[in-house]
Design a protein around this motif. Sequence first.
Motif, PDB file in Angstrom:
ATOM      1  N   ARG A  12       0.866  -1.168   0.000  1.00 16.59           N
ATOM      2  CA  ARG A  12       0.000   0.000   0.000  1.00 16.59           C
ATOM      3  C   ARG A  12       0.907   1.224   0.000  1.00 16.59           C
ATOM      4  O   ARG A  12       1.860   1.296   0.757  1.00 16.59           O
ATOM      5  CB  ARG A  12      -0.893  -0.029   1.246  1.00 16.59           C
ATOM      6  N   SER A  13       0.633   2.174  -0.876  1.00 14.25           N
ATOM      7  CA  SER A  13       1.487   3.355  -0.983  1.00 14.25           C
ATOM      8  C   SER A  13       1.217   4.310   0.170  1.00 14.25           C
ATOM      9  O   SER A  13       0.259   4.150   0.918  1.00 14.25           O
ATOM     10  CB  SER A  13       1.223   4.080  -2.298  1.00 14.25           C
ATOM     11  N   ARG A  14       2.073   5.310   0.291  1.00 12.90           N
ATOM     12  CA  ARG A  14       1.912   6.359   1.302  1.00 12.90           C
ATOM     13  C   ARG A  14       0.539   7.009   1.190  1.00 12.90           C
ATOM     14  O   ARG A  14      -0.038   7.440   2.170  1.00 12.90           O
ATOM     15  CB  ARG A  14       2.976   7.425   1.029  1.00 12.90           C
ATOM     16  N   GLU A  15       0.037   7.089  -0.039  1.00 13.84           N
ATOM     17  CA  GLU A  15      -1.278   7.722  -0.272  1.00 13.84           C
ATOM     18  C   GLU A  15      -2.417   6.731  -0.078  1.00 13.84           C
ATOM     19  O   GLU A  15      -3.577   7.077  -0.323  1.00 13.84           O
ATOM     20  CB  GLU A  15      -1.352   8.297  -1.694  1.00 13.84           C
ATOM     21  N   TYR A  32      10.445  -6.627   1.995  1.00  6.98           N
ATOM     22  CA  TYR A  32       9.255  -5.786   1.815  1.00  6.98           C
ATOM     23  C   TYR A  32       8.369  -5.780   3.069  1.00  6.98           C
ATOM     24  O   TYR A  32       7.356  -5.098   3.085  1.00  6.98           O
ATOM     25  CB  TYR A  32       8.428  -6.288   0.629  1.00  6.98           C
ATOM     26  N   TRP A  42       6.494   0.706   6.753  1.00  4.58           N
ATOM     27  CA  TRP A  42       5.854  -0.486   6.183  1.00  4.58           C
ATOM     28  C   TRP A  42       5.811  -1.624   7.196  1.00  4.58           C
ATOM     29  O   TRP A  42       5.424  -2.731   6.848  1.00  4.58           O
ATOM     30  CB  TRP A  42       6.646  -1.064   5.006  1.00  4.58           C
ATOM     31  N   CYS A 165      11.399   6.077  -5.069  1.00  2.00           N
ATOM     32  CA  CYS A 165      10.969   4.715  -4.711  1.00  2.00           C
ATOM     33  C   CYS A 165      12.180   3.824  -4.471  1.00  2.00           C
ATOM     34  O   CYS A 165      12.983   3.620  -5.378  1.00  2.00           O
ATOM     35  CB  CYS A 165      10.088   4.132  -5.823  1.00  2.00           C
ATOM     36  N   CYS A 181       9.024  -0.969  -9.924  1.00  2.00           N
ATOM     37  CA  CYS A 181       8.568  -1.939  -8.928  1.00  2.00           C
ATOM     38  C   CYS A 181       7.242  -2.503  -9.423  1.00  2.00           C
ATOM     39  O   CYS A 181       7.007  -3.704  -9.396  1.00  2.00           O
ATOM     40  CB  CYS A 181       8.431  -1.287  -7.558  1.00  2.00           C
ATOM     41  N   ARG A 185       2.003   1.314 -10.328  1.00  5.38           N
ATOM     42  CA  ARG A 185       2.350   2.318  -9.315  1.00  5.38           C
ATOM     43  C   ARG A 185       3.355   3.319  -9.940  1.00  5.38           C
ATOM     44  O   ARG A 185       2.993   4.345 -10.486  1.00  5.38           O
ATOM     45  CB  ARG A 185       2.924   1.585  -8.091  1.00  5.38           C
ATOM     46  N   CYS A 186       4.631   2.988  -9.911  1.00  4.10           N
ATOM     47  CA  CYS A 186       5.647   3.957 -10.345  1.00  4.10           C
ATOM     48  C   CYS A 186       5.651   4.140 -11.859  1.00  4.10           C
ATOM     49  O   CYS A 186       5.946   5.236 -12.339  1.00  4.10           O
ATOM     50  CB  CYS A 186       7.004   3.547  -9.828  1.00  4.10           C
ATOM     51  N   ARG A 189       2.933   6.619 -12.537  1.00  2.00           N
ATOM     52  CA  ARG A 189       3.292   7.952 -12.030  1.00  2.00           C
ATOM     53  C   ARG A 189       4.259   8.608 -13.009  1.00  2.00           C
ATOM     54  O   ARG A 189       4.183   9.800 -13.274  1.00  2.00           O
ATOM     55  CB  ARG A 189       3.942   7.830 -10.649  1.00  2.00           C
TER      56      ARG A 189
END
Length: 206
Positions: A12-15, A32, A42, A165, A181, A185-186, A189
Amino acid sequence: MTDASTWAVPLRSREGVAFTVVTGAACVDFVYTGGLGDRARWESLHEPADLAAWAGASRLVHGATPPSEIAVTDVEFAAAIELREVLWRSINRLADGERIARADAAALNVYASRPDLAPRLDGGALTFATPIAASQILSTLARDAIALAGGPLRERVRRCAAPDCPLPFVDTSRPGTRRWCAMARCGNRDKARTRRRTEKGDGRSA
Ligand SMILES: [Zn+2]
């Protein structure tokens, strides 16, 4: 162990956005779960039962061993947290194209010298002998890291290309050109950043 090219770890991301990462190796899955410093946000291993839950759902046992079959002592739990730091440093050295530090290699060798998970054939299916001791889990993780560092996939250990990241992975793709990753996600972005730059550029030229 389950197929390295498909086993994905949920994050789960920071957001608060959920995404999954194909880490490419069990030893990478383990880092992880959290760690020191920035990685503390995390953290999912707070007590021995958390390690049993992680291990039981991990690729090491094909995600199918009840945590009640995995015994974790306080001493083993502390060792797991220590091994995770060794793995974190080691994986990052590999991602930088460097050799694992001597002290960390020595630590991996000690963990790997202990008995690992015992495979079992049950009605034609691969399972693992239970009960499982946490030391077997740690040995299996250390052996996995040693195989990675001493094998051809060492060249495929990378860090996500997003500047913010830190997530490492082993690129098991055939062309070996993986950058993110997780594309969801990245990768996305980055696409959005590129789009914004392009749009701004268009605005100036108009
Ligand atoms: Zn990333």
